[in-house]
Structures are given as structure tokens and as C-alpha cells.
Design a protein around this motif. Structure first.
Motif, PDB file in Angstrom:
ATOM      1  N   GLU D 162       0.828  -1.210   0.000  1.00  0.00           N
ATOM      2  CA  GLU D 162       0.000   0.000   0.000  1.00  0.00           C
ATOM      3  C   GLU D 162       0.861   1.258   0.000  1.00  0.00           C
ATOM      4  OE1 GLU D 162      -3.443  -2.248   2.642  1.00  0.00           O
ATOM      5  OE2 GLU D 162      -2.402  -0.492   3.453  1.00  0.00           O
ATOM      6  N   VAL D 163       1.956   1.174   0.724  1.00  0.00           N
ATOM      7  CA  VAL D 163       2.845   2.339   0.774  1.00  0.00           C
ATOM      8  C   VAL D 163       3.462   2.576  -0.606  1.00  0.00           C
ATOM      9  CG1 VAL D 163       4.951   3.273   1.792  1.00  0.00           C
ATOM     10  CG2 VAL D 163       3.299   2.060   3.229  1.00  0.00           C
ATOM     11  N   ILE D 164       3.825   1.508  -1.272  1.00  0.00           N
ATOM     12  CA  ILE D 164       4.345   1.655  -2.635  1.00  0.00           C
ATOM     13  C   ILE D 164       3.281   2.285  -3.537  1.00  0.00           C
ATOM     14  CG2 ILE D 164       5.090   0.394  -4.695  1.00  0.00           C
ATOM     15  CD1 ILE D 164       6.404  -1.676  -2.833  1.00  0.00           C
ATOM     16  N   ALA D 165       2.060   1.801  -3.391  1.00  0.00           N
ATOM     17  CA  ALA D 165       0.973   2.339  -4.218  1.00  0.00           C
ATOM     18  C   ALA D 165       0.790   3.833  -3.981  1.00  0.00           C
ATOM     19  CB  ALA D 165      -0.324   1.589  -3.924  1.00  0.00           C
ATOM     20  N   ALA D 166       0.803   4.215  -2.727  1.00  0.00           N
ATOM     21  CA  ALA D 166       0.681   5.645  -2.418  1.00  0.00           C
ATOM     22  C   ALA D 166       1.864   6.410  -2.993  1.00  0.00           C
ATOM     23  CB  ALA D 166       0.608   5.838  -0.893  1.00  0.00           C
ATOM     24  N   GLY D 167       3.038   5.846  -2.852  1.00  0.00           N
ATOM     25  CA  GLY D 167       4.246   6.497  -3.360  1.00  0.00           C
ATOM     26  C   GLY D 167       4.205   6.693  -4.870  1.00  0.00           C
ATOM     27  N   ARG D 168       3.625   5.742  -5.560  1.00  0.00           N
ATOM     28  CA  ARG D 168       3.516   5.896  -7.016  1.00  0.00           C
ATOM     29  C   ARG D 168       2.677   7.114  -7.355  1.00  0.00           C
ATOM     30  NH1 ARG D 168       3.304  -0.032  -9.779  1.00  0.00           N
ATOM     31  NH2 ARG D 168       3.620   1.258 -11.617  1.00  0.00           N
ATOM     32  N   GLU D 169       1.588   7.277  -6.631  1.00  0.00           N
ATOM     33  CA  GLU D 169       0.730   8.450  -6.878  1.00  0.00           C
ATOM     34  C   GLU D 169       1.473   9.749  -6.551  1.00  0.00           C
ATOM     35  OE1 GLU D 169      -3.514   8.612  -6.034  1.00  0.00           O
ATOM     36  OE2 GLU D 169      -3.242   6.732  -4.955  1.00  0.00           O
ATOM     37  N   LEU D 170       2.346   9.661  -5.589  1.00  0.00           N
ATOM     38  CA  LEU D 170       3.038  10.867  -5.115  1.00  0.00           C
ATOM     39  C   LEU D 170       4.298  11.170  -5.910  1.00  0.00           C
ATOM     40  CD1 LEU D 170       2.649  10.162  -1.305  1.00  0.00           C
ATOM     41  CD2 LEU D 170       1.612  12.070  -2.535  1.00  0.00           C
ATOM     42  N   GLY D 171       4.704  10.239  -6.758  1.00  0.00           N
ATOM     43  CA  GLY D 171       5.920  10.491  -7.531  1.00  0.00           C
ATOM     44  C   GLY D 171       7.192  10.086  -6.821  1.00  0.00           C
ATOM     45  N   SER D 172       7.061   9.316  -5.742  1.00  0.00           N
ATOM     46  CA  SER D 172       8.251   8.825  -5.041  1.00  0.00           C
ATOM     47  C   SER D 172       8.932   7.752  -5.881  1.00  0.00           C
ATOM     48  CB  SER D 172       7.835   8.256  -3.681  1.00  0.00           C
ATOM     49  OG  SER D 172       8.938   7.647  -3.050  1.00  0.00           O
ATOM     50  N   LYS D 173      10.184   7.504  -5.554  1.00  0.00           N
ATOM     51  CA  LYS D 173      10.947   6.505  -6.311  1.00  0.00           C
ATOM     52  C   LYS D 173      11.615   5.477  -5.408  1.00  0.00           C
ATOM     53  CE  LYS D 173      10.172   8.206 -10.414  1.00  0.00           C
ATOM     54  NZ  LYS D 173       9.099   7.524 -11.149  1.00  0.00           N
ATOM     55  N   ALA D 174      11.257   5.460  -4.145  1.00  0.00           N
ATOM     56  CA  ALA D 174      11.930   4.520  -3.243  1.00  0.00           C
ATOM     57  C   ALA D 174      11.057   4.201  -2.038  1.00  0.00           C
ATOM     58  CB  ALA D 174      13.261   5.103  -2.764  1.00  0.00           C
ATOM     59  N   LEU D 175      11.265   3.009  -1.528  1.00  0.00           N
ATOM     60  CA  LEU D 175      10.603   2.583  -0.296  1.00  0.00           C
ATOM     61  C   LEU D 175      11.677   2.286   0.745  1.00  0.00           C
ATOM     62  CD1 LEU D 175       8.060   1.461   1.268  1.00  0.00           C
ATOM     63  CD2 LEU D 175       8.724  -0.788   0.369  1.00  0.00           C
TER      64      LEU D 175
END
Lengths: 429, 429, 429, 429
Positions: D162-175
Motif C-alpha cells: 500500500e505504501v508503494i501504491a501511495a508512493g507511485r501516486e506521489l511520484g516517489s521513487k523509493a521505499l
């Protein structure tokens, strides 16, 4: 006697003087904005000195090996010569601290004259009851001042009295007592009895101190004893110094503490209780590493000086610490290490002098942690190099310590004069 | 009130009694060979006790999370009930140490009666000036007894006086003072002034102590302050306790020291100087981990008891330490942890009692490190479990603490009676 | 050759046999209740051995001093004789680990025969590139296998090849490589390049390994280098061993870690990755103190063995660790220290064998931290002394190691035969 | 939205610009003498940035207490506003690192737009399986990714997805994955199995990573687990990252190491093996103290940057570290701490850029420890403040961060807008 030629110093300095003038002027301008007079900082620096340990001009070692350098001093006269070079260039190391019996000498009066001729004098004397000497009646294998047998303790006390006697001839004013006593096994030593014996032995030494001398007790958390030492921390050192009397104080070696311990806080406690003898400066990453002062943790050295400058600023009573370098130069030319370490100590002192104590007081009283922290950092982050250089220049030393020393060819000269020591086993520092 | 049924204890014990008889007899025979009377060890054990912290029956936590257990105590009466169960089975934990304001209570007299009915009494009282309470006038964010402002210090002093007052009603005889005061940044706090303020505040508390009370000063190297704390080690604790007077002593928490520090040596120093208040027992691998006593380093706990037993054996003056568990039970049923930890403390005590002190003296005097070390190991390696079990059996406790407690169903019972606490943030211990 | 008379051993044992019989029987009964067969534990113990370091029979020292003992071995033949005595009494130390050039010998074949006659064989060989030898072309002052100059690296590699050659003659099956390489100043060494040079040099050594040999890489956090070492921890050791190949593994010395580090966890990681070479057993309180195994932290030693026994129990692939003592005997008769340390290692092994692995698995799976912890403690708290004694008795060793050795007068005998070494400077261990 | 008025910034800067001009010019002249172009250093600095942790704008706490500050952010939008202020003045902190579920948000797309409007973007995403959330099916009390039960592991994996999914929406590139998993008792956890479960769970997360993402594994020596953690050091982190694949790398938090550990050496090892993910910057004296970066040990921070600059200089392959602050602001205004810490990180970077790498190489190759050490010190001792100020000035930030921020009255403004949080228990950072 071979020292560095003053002509060389002058010519080396001439090469650098113009840039120094410019840097000193600009720094002066920066400091003036903060209300600091650069010249008065420089003058304070010129009246500051840190003693050299006679053993520090030799190459140190570890229990695994000692790798001698070229031109190592063969005896105390060679050592004084090397110390003379350090002081000649660095101009802040006039005191030399001897270690008996390592620096034994048949005529201490002659030695004193010799030192004075080099511009040197004698700082605290050091006794050695952590190793056995040829022909010694009792061994220190199981302790010296705290040994379970009275005869060994008496022998160790007697040695200290001899060191005091030598120191009187040399003009010293202090005796530093560090012992290796302790234990390697739980149960080996009765903790309370060993400490009582320490105090009892130390009392005999204390009783023999000239009236204008001090006795410096040096604590250490471990090594050479690896389960427990008798004077293991400043708490035990304080208990012993208090039991002895006002001339006994606690010496802080920066490498003699447990990991993570806040050393500047210990310094503050000893200042407040009138028991700060002074310092053995060095640096450490793991234990009693005896690295060059400030080479690994320069901010820690600064924080120690911050306490010292604060105590002077607040005119704390009976505040009169003694400063010495105590390092093991295993992989460097000891003269280089000593010069640079002395300058590093000066640097910390100068930076601490720059701290705005009134602003700091206000921040502390108002619990403004950021402003307080930044007050210290403002001092630490200032590049005080021009002040150090200018102070040296005015005192006849070298602007660029390393370049001048290397240009002098001193090491090659003494290497030719002094036969090479053999590679040996463990080295003592 | 729900405790463990005595019938259950009896039936559980009956199951184990025969093996215990055999084991106790054989151990008695082994000890007799060494000139030790097993019954007298057992009797000493029966007169030994270690207090429970009221907060210890709740689940602890870290700054990251607290994971509550089932049936957590909701208030001081629940806590006493849980402590009652611990003591009922372990028979060596009659004292309970309260923490105000956590254990606030409208009628301390009633509470005392309630405790007595459970066979409990009140050990040292603990004040809390390391966290803010709703409605408090001044915050302890920047300190309490050492705060830079007089009003906050006065508030913290006043709180301690209230704790003493409550303790008087409860029959306590000591106040333990631990503060979180310190700093997170170099410069944030003036080290010497903060310490002076500590002593000044502590003097006001000391002045209010009943004549038969003691005041326990607890030092700690860090946390919650992470650059420096005010009472950072036993040295500072000793300075403060000495400044206050004979009723002030230094409390040793096993987790409050720098890494590698020899704790048993500190214990010896405090014994010798008449300043050992007592202990907060727990274990640690990294810092103030508050793990179960002896769970990680049981030999260290034994070595502490070796100092204590030696001091008693040698009849050191003014030797009267106070014992308490102080642990954070993050992943266990707190009752189980407390029972087992109390037994672990007993174990260390019993093992230390087995050390042949005369043989040890001879070895120490003769510097026979191997023999001395083996003297301690002989005590430590003895499996004293039968003595602990026999002592519990004779006092009405459970031979097998864990099996009996688990058989009792106590946790499930109170889980049903006490509504579950919510999973929360950081947990205080 | 002088060893201990077998008559003496027999008569000493006779004196103790009856009590041993009784103790062994009662312990057997206790263990049987837990489903453990005492004889099978004893048999496992009888097939367990730990090697002796040849240098361990000499008195060690520190950089400050070395205090020789009486009758110190003068050469490798004397050392083998002393090792022979240790093994004669302790019956679990048949392997001897040599150190070149310290144990240099003109005829390794003769030496092998000599060892075999004493019931000894040769364990891992140790090279020495951390100190200079007379006549050596290049100095190791600034490194050996990682030196910045190729010539020095080649010399260090060549030395290792000679050690392998000697080891082949001696019947050894492993080479242990510990280097002192590192730096004392930030910047002195280029971290990545030094490591690359290590791997490059080690590859040349690895290539020369006989097919049935292993190469043990020994990491150490500091000393003799005090800012950084090249193989500073198990992570670097693992990287190097992986780069080299399957015959290269990581050796764990219990004293070579940063403070607080969980050593048993590192052991588990190395087991899982097939890279556990084995151990240098000793104990430490502060650093690489080289104290007697288990003398300060016996539970830590047990926890290491708990991992080893678990790995064997679970039949982890490629699990074949090598065991050796590596201690510095500064204040004891080295023979006494070695015998007692070997027995301490056995003790830990026996205690770990007693852990109920099935119950532990259940507790771990169920997150029953108390039960899991108690499973380990049940093993550790058992006094397995009777098993150790019985195993020794059955193998012809001494029931009471210390008493028998002292009764033998061996030390006085060799003191008469071997001229006393002079008190020297630092001692290497 | 309330940020600092650009007029205020301009007027504050105007007051200081002349001195800055003079200081920058003089420093430029000094650096030019050493062959360094000050402007190119400044430009490198301008392209450097360090991310802010969203949780860092709130007041942190300890397990003992949290003392909230005024105007604390109530939700992720408030947090972004505060981060916006930090970046507005400091101009080097455009990235924000979120923590789920703490920063949960119903519309991450909206949040992204909101951040962009403030000149911010989203850095690495952080998952949280070290505390329980209301309504969660399985508790993390005994672990998350390594829990002994598959259901809990699956839940923890799912959260990371879920955190990855949120990060994708936010434009993040790392977990970034940090877990609190470990044990408080010897025996509680099976070391090898727990690690295997970690790798198994992490593989599922890794499989869900977008192709241009990285996964940062964060090790920590202890806390919240106090006997052992699963990813306890860089060695275990490296093993796990290697098992996962090239997108998995090892994150270094400066406070997550055992005492005395040489962190810059670990950084070098991870650089060399292509596994350096990046950093969580902070400072520590005792453990994971989360103090402001460089506030206690600024030279250590410099030495880390020395490794980073060297790697870039030598064009080490796959060298692309990610930088973030991760601190606990317990006693300061978090905005002040973040601004000053970011500038401290910049300072270390600038100082490292000044090191004469060619001279250093020569000194290292020639084993000239003094010259090498002085090369680093020459960079570190330079007061680079004018470069930092000039860079900020040119980018529209504040020359004097603290003065400008305090002049802005921002804290008082948001204190009025945001209702005060209550004093609470332990605080999470």
C-alpha cells in the motif's frame, strides 16, 4: 646542538607572510563585527602552553609490534633536543614532562641547565610502577601502590619519592601518578582493600611533596588490567584526591574513559569541586588509542576547552589546570605529530575564546537550545588558523609548521647522528 | 480479591515435592563437603527480599510503540493485586514501590491497609518530574530540580514533598529521586550551574525527610537527555549525596552506566564510602534496556552480589542496601517476568553466599588469580535451584513459579475483569 | 620428557572418584527426568576438542609491560611439552595451532613426530605480517597484505605461502590470516583501495591452498590500528571470504567486536551463509582483552554454543567450525589458564546440549519469550561439572584439573630446566 | 498559505549582503591560492539537496515523555507547510519523505499537487510495521515481516504494498523499510529462521516495486528490541539486499551502530559493493539519540562526506545515494532544527569538496599519515559559511536562517492557527 636554522624559519615565513597578513586582517574584521578583538585573542594564545612528554618524541607501539622511525632519540638529551625543535617551531611547548626511570640521568642539575639553554623547562614528573626494572627487588606483576604485600608497596612509594627528589632538582612542581594496578579476573583483587592500600601508599607520597607541588592522580578505565583497575574513573580519582588533601587533584586523559562518556561534563564536575589537575591530551576512537589530539574528534576537544574558558571567564576559584600532550606516535614522525597536536590544542583554545559567553548565558537561561548550540558552533566553525600563525610568527616560530620542519631536514640529520634502533616487540607509551 | 488459590499451590507443589527432597538432599551433601550448611543458606535466603515497582506490573514500551497485554492493571489497586500474586508465589517480594502521580490515590491510609491485607508493605517512594501532568503550572521540558527558572524548581521540589507526605502515610522509609534533567545539545545547559541548582533543590527535599528516612539519588548516563545528564554517573551522585548529608545515598540501576563499565566495582566504591543506597535490578545489553534481571548477563548480577555478601561478611559499617526490581516488560506477562526476576536475584544471592570467603582471601592475598577466580565460579556454577525451591515451599510459595502461575489461570481471569487498554504510542517505564 | 606422572593422576582421581560417582549419578537422575541421557551428553563431550595456541603457553603482556612467569617455554619444543601437559590432564586439547615465524623450526617433519608422540597434532597455521622480523626487506609499519606498495604485499603473500608449506608438512588443514593493517588517522588509508588490495593479495594465498584446506579470515574492530582496520567486522570479512571462494570462511574471535555487539547473532548469520570458519575463544570486558574464556561473561559463551548446538541439531549444511583458545595469560600460569578455559568451553557446550530444543521451538513459534528464555537458562543453570569430570576420568585425565596440576610440581620442574626470561617491554599475544 | 514573506527575506538579506560579499570574496581568494574555484564549489552545493522527514516537523519524545511545542502540525498538510518554510529559507530541502499510516491522506494526487505548489516533491516512502494501528487484525508485538506466523507477515507485506501504491501516486521513487523486529530475551527468536522470514517477506515487497524504484533496507543495532534485532548491522543488511536483487540497497542511519563503530568505513564498504542506498542524517552520543546532524560530532559527518565526495570524484559505478534528515526534535522548534541541520549537512559536503584529492592520493600512496590527515583537516577547518550563505542568497533563501525565521513570526502564527496538542506519553520518532 642541531636545531632548525633560524634563517630557514625566517625565509619560510617570508614566503607566507603576505597571505597571512591579509587573512589575519580579514578575520580581524569578521571578529570585530562580533565585538571580538582579534589581537587580544592572539595575546591569550601567546600566553598559553602545553607540555611535551619526553617519551612522545620516540615512536610508540602496541603489544603487537613497534616499528621504529629514523633518528629516534637514544636518551634524555636526545629527547630534549627533539622537544627543543618542536618548541622552536611551535612556540607553545616550553615544558617537558619526564618519566623515570626511562629518563634517568646521573646529573639532574646538568640536565636542567641543558633544557634551559633550549628554552625548555620541566613540567610534571611521572613515576613508573607499571613495569619492572632490572634488579628490582619486588615485581609489579600484581600491583605496585596497591600490592597485597607491604614490601612491594613500600618499594613503589620509594620510587615516587625519588621521582619527587629528581623533580625538585629539575624545577618541576608536580608529580603525576598513574598506576597499572588492577585485576584480570573477577575475584583476583579485593576491590575495597586495594583502594584502601592505594590511599595509604599515596599518603606517604603526598607527605613528601614540597609545599608548592601538586600531585596529579590519573584514572583509567582499563589496560593493562582488563577486568578492573583501582582508579578506574573520575569518581574513584576524586575519592582518593579528597582523602589525600588539597594538593592532590584529578588528571584527565582524554582516552581513559568508557565508551560514550561525556568527558567535558567530567571536566566541569572536577572544576566545580576544585579537583581538576589538568589534562593529558590525545584523541581516541576506541579506547586509550593515544592518537594525535583532535585528529578524530576535534569538536570534543573544543568542548573541553569550552569548559576551561568558561571557568576562567567566571573566575572559578582554584582553577589552574596543567596541560600536556600524551600520545603514541606509531606511524608518524613524532616531532610532526607533536607540533601539529600542540597547534590543534591551541586551535581549540582559540575557538573557545571566540564563544560569545554573554549570548550563551542568555540562551542557557532561556532554554534556547538552538541559540546556545549555535553560540558554540560559531566559535568552532571559525577558521582561527591566521591567529595561530600570527602568534607563532610574532614569537619566532614557523607560520607553516610542517613545511618548515620538512624543509629543515632535521629528521635526516639526526637519523645520520643516531644509530637506528632495532625493530622490537611491543612498545610502551 | 482474586489471587491464586492456595489449594492449587499445594497440589502443584505436591507433584514436585519428592524430586525436590532428593535434589535438596544431594545438594546439601555436596555443600557439606565444602563445609557449607545448606539450611543456613536457605534461611538467609528466606530473610532476603526484593521490592516490586508498581509500574512493573503493567506492560512497558518504547518510544516507538507499546503493545498492551491482557488484563493490564487499571489503577494502583489492580497493581497491588498483581504484586500480591507475585509475592504469593515467589515469597520474596513483600515490598511495593509506588510512583506518584501515577499511583495517585485519594486515601493512602486505605491503600496501606489494602496492601497489608495482601501481605505487602510499601518500599521506597518515587517522584516523577520527568513528564508533565495535566494542569501543571510549569513544564519540565527543560528540566525540573535543575531548571533555569526558580518557579519550575520550586514546583518540582513541592511535588517531592507531597510524595514524602504520601509515603509517610504508607509507611515508606525512603524517597527515590530520579530526574530526566539534562541537555540534548552542547551548550544548552551550563553544567556547573545545573548541578548547583540540583543540590540546592535537593537540599529542600532533604530538609523535609523524616528522621528515619533515606533519600536515594539515582544517576543515569543518558536518556531522556542525549547529550548530557545532570547526575550522569556515580561520581556526580556521590558529590550530590555528600553535599546533602548522611541520609542521602546513591542508588545503582544496573542499566544506567556507560558501555563496558565495571558495575560491581562502583558498588564496592559506594559500599566503602557508606553511600550505597541500593539497587534497581534489571539487565541490559545496550543501554537502559530494562530487561529482566540476569536474563542477559547473569554473572554480572552474581558479581554484584559477591560484593554485597562480602560487605556483610566483613561487617562493613552502615551497610544497608535496598533492593528493587525495575524492568520494562514489553513482551512478557509482567507477573511472570517479576516472579522469575525475583528468583534470579535470589539465585545470585545464594550463589554468592556459597563462595568460600576464607579461601578467596588467601588467594587474593597471594595473588593467585586462578584460585580466586575459581572461588567465585564455584559459587556461581552451583545449581542452587533446590535451595530456592525449598525456601519457597517452606514459606507457602510455589516450587515451580511458572507452572503454578500458568495453571492458576490468573491472567485470563483478570483479562476478563479488566477492560483492555488500547494500543498506544510510546510506553513509559 | 617431563609430563605429569600418570600415577599422580590416578592417585588424585582415586581421592575424588567416590564423590564424582555420586554426583554423576544424581545429575543423571535429574537429567533423566527431563528426558536427557547423561551418558550421551558425556559421549558428545568426549568427541569435542578445542585447539591450543602455541603462543598461549607463554606469559602474555601489554604495551606497558610483560611480567614473565617461571619456566617459560624457550622454543616450539618447550611449547609442545606444555601443551602436552594441558592435554594430558584436560583430555580435550589435542590440537596445537602454530604461529610463524615465532614457532620456526628447521625440521617440521621432526616436529610433527614429536607432537604425535605427545598425543598432539597440528591445527590451523597462523601467519604473522603484523610485526617485522630481523632482515626483512620491507617493513609492515604501514600494512602488509594491503600495503600501498606491491613489493611489501608480495612479501606478505610469500610469507603466507611459506606458512602453508610448513603446515602441509605438519598435517594442518587450515591457514588463519589476521593482519594488523589499517590506519591511525582519518585519510591515512584509502578505504576502498586498501580492501581491494586485501582481496587481491588474499587471492594469491587462496590459490596456493591445498584442496582440503580452508582459509580463515579474522576480523577485528581495532588494534593495532586505532582509527580503522581493513577487515573491521564480520561484514567486511564476509565480503572478502565471498570474493575468495568456498574455502575461505570467517573466523570469530570473541574479543574482536565493538562494544555491546551481539556476537551470537553474528555467529548465526555466518552459520546461515555457510561462512563460519570457527572461533578464537577468550573473554573480554573492554576490548580485545584476551581474558580466559568465560571468566567474565560465561552466559555469552553459552549463547554462542547454543547457536552451534542448534545448527548441528538442525543439520545445517556445511557446518564445520574449528575451535581454538586465543588468550593472553598475563597474570596466571598459562597451563592453568588453558586447562580451565578448555573446561569452560566444554561446560558451555555441555550446557547447550541440555537445552530442550523441541520445547524451545514451540516457545519461539508461540512467541513465549519467558518459556524460551527459561529453556536456555535450564541448560545454563545446570551444574554439568560431574559430566566434565567423568569424561576426563574416562579418558585418563584429571578429575580436578587444578589440584592435580599443582600437585604435580610441573611448573617448578620446568622452571629449574628453563632459564628465566628477562622482564621485557610489551608482550605480544 | 502562510509561509515566510519574501519581502522579509529580502530585507533581512539586504542587511547582511555587504559583509557576505566581503567574506565570500576573501574566502574565494584563499581558496584560489589552493587552486580551488569557489564558484564551482558553490554551484555543486546548489545542486545538492537533503530530504525532510514529514515526522520531523513535529516535536519528538522519548519513552518517558513528549513535551509538545507550540503550533504543532495536525496532519500531513500542516507538515508540508512547515517543510515548505524550511525549504523556502534553506533552499536545499525540496524533498519530503512520508510515513504511512501517520501521513495517511484520502487523496494522494491532491497532496502531490499541494506539495508541488510549495516547491516540494516526495522522496522515499516509509512504511510502519513497528506499531499497531487501531483495527489491525494482527499485532506486531512479536514482529512484522519476520513474525513467526504467516498471517502477520502477510499483513506487514500488504502494508508495504500500500505504501508503494501511495508512493507511485506521489511520484516517489523509493521505499524505505525499517522494522522493529527482534527479541528482548536470549532464545525468544530463532535467529536464522527470523532472518529467512525477513528475506521471504521482503521478496514479496521487492517484487511489487516499480521498475524505476529502489528499496532501502535500514539496519539498527537495537531498540525497540533490546537483545537482538533481525537486521542488526550493515552485514545483515548487505546479506538481505544481496538476496533481494539490485534494486535493494542498504540505508545508513548515523545513529544505528554499536559504540565506537567507524561509520565512514561502512559507507566505503557499501559504496564499493554497489549497495549504498543513502543516509538518514542525525547525530548521536550514546545510541540512536536522533540529535541534530553534526551537533555533537561534526567531524564524523565530514568524514562520511569525504567518502561520498571521493566516490563521486573517482566515478564509482552505481553510486547514487539518497540523503534525508531523520532527527527527533525534543527540545527545539523543529523548523529551526531542520534548517540548521540541512545547512550542517551542506557544510560537511562543501568542506569535503575542498579536500585536495590529488595531494591526498599522494600522501596515501606514500603512507604519509600526517600529510593525509592534514589534507582532510584543511577542508574541515575552512569556514565555508560564506559559500553556504551565498548559495542560499542566489536561490532566494535566507542568508541568516535563524534570524530570518525568528523575525518572520511563523511559529507564533501557526500556534494561533493550530490548537495545542496535549502533553502526552512517549513520543515516536
Amino acid at each position: 646542538m642541531t636545531l632548525v636554522s633560524t634563517d630557514l624559519i625566517a625565509s619560510e615565513n617570508a614566503r607566507l607572510a603576505e597571505h597571512l597578513r591579509s587573512d589575519y586582517a580579514h578575520l580581524g574584521e569578521q571578529l570585530a563585527r562580533q565585538g571580538v578583538d582579534i589581537d587580544s585573542v592572539k595575546e591569550k594564545l601567546k600566553s598559553f602552553s602545553v607540555a611535551l612528554p619526553s617519551w612522545g618524541v620516540g615512536t610508540g607501539g602496541t603489544r603487537f609490534a613497534r616499528f621504529p622511525g629514523a633518528g629516534e632519540p637514544r636518551h634524555v638529551f636526545d629527547k630534549l633536543q627533539d622537544c627543543g625543535v618542536v618548541h622552536q617551531l611551535a612556540r607553545c611547548t616550553p615544558g617537558v614532562s619526564l618519566h623515570l626511570p626511562w629518563d634517568h640521568c646521573s646529573d639532574f642539575g646538568e640536565l636542567r641547565g641543558h633544557a634551559n639553554a633550549l628554552g625548555l623547562h620541566f613540567d610534571a614528573m611521572n613515576s613508573n610502577t607499571f613495569s619492572d626494572q632490572r634488579g628490582q627487588a619486588n615485581s609489579y606483576k600484581f600491583g605496585s601502590l596497591t600490592h597485597s604485600e607491604a614490601g612491594t608497596r613500600a618499594q613503589a612509594v620509594e620510587h615516587n619519592l625519588e621521582v619527587i627528589a629528581a623533580g625538585r632538582e629539575l624545577g618541576s612542581k608536580a608529580l603525576t601518578v598513574w598506576i597499572g594496578d588492577g585485576s584480570n579476573f573477577p575475584g583476583q583483587q579485593h576491590f575495597r582493600r586495594a583502594f584502601d592500600r592505594y590511599v595509604e601508599s599515596a599518603r606517604e607520597i603526598y607527605a613528601a611533596l614540597p609545599s608548592d607541588w601538586r600531585m596529579f592522580l590519573e584514572h583509567k578505565t582499563c589496560e593493562p588490567a582488563f577486568y578492573a583497575t583501582v582508579i578506574q574513573d573520575w569518581g574513584s580519582s576524586y575519592l582518593a584526591a579528597s582523602a589525600l588533601g588539597p594538593k592532590a587533584q584529578c588528571l584527565v586523559d582524554l582516552g581513559h574513559h568508557a565508551p560514550n562518556v561525556n568527558i567535558e561534563l567530567i571536566v566541569a564536575r572536577l572544576i566545580a569541586s576544585g579537583k581538576l589537575a589538568g589534562f593529558h591530551f590525545n584523541d581516541s576512537k576506541y579506547g586509550d588509542d593515544d592518537l594525535d589530539a583532535g585528529s578524530v574528534a576535534p569538536y570534543r576537544l573544543f568542548l573541553v576547552f569550552n569548559e576551561l574558558v568558561a571557568a576562567a571567564y567566571e573566575q572559578v576559584q582554584d582553577f589552574n589546570p596543567s596541560y600536556m600532550l600524551d600520545q603514541s606516535h606509531n606511524v608518524t614522525d613524532p616531532i610532526e605529530s607533536l607540533m601539529i597536536s600542540a597547534a590543534q590544542v591551541q586551535r581549540s583554545y582559540a575557538q573557545a575564546l571566540l564563544v560569545d559567553r554573554q549570548a550563551l548565558d542568555v540562551a542557557q537561561q532561556g532554554n534556547d537550545a538552538i541559540a546556545a548550540s549555535q553560540s558554540l558552533k560559531a566559535g568552532f566553525e571559525t577558521d582561527v588558523t591566521p591567529i595561530l600563525k600570527q602568534a607563532r610568527l610574532e614569537q619566532g616560530g614557523a607560520i607553516d609548521l610542517l613545511a618548515c620542519y620538512r624543509a629543515s631536514g632535521y629528521r635526516a640529520q639526526v637519523a645520520a647522528e643516531r644509530p637506528a634502533a632495532m625493530a622490537g616487540g611491543g612498545g610502551i607509551v
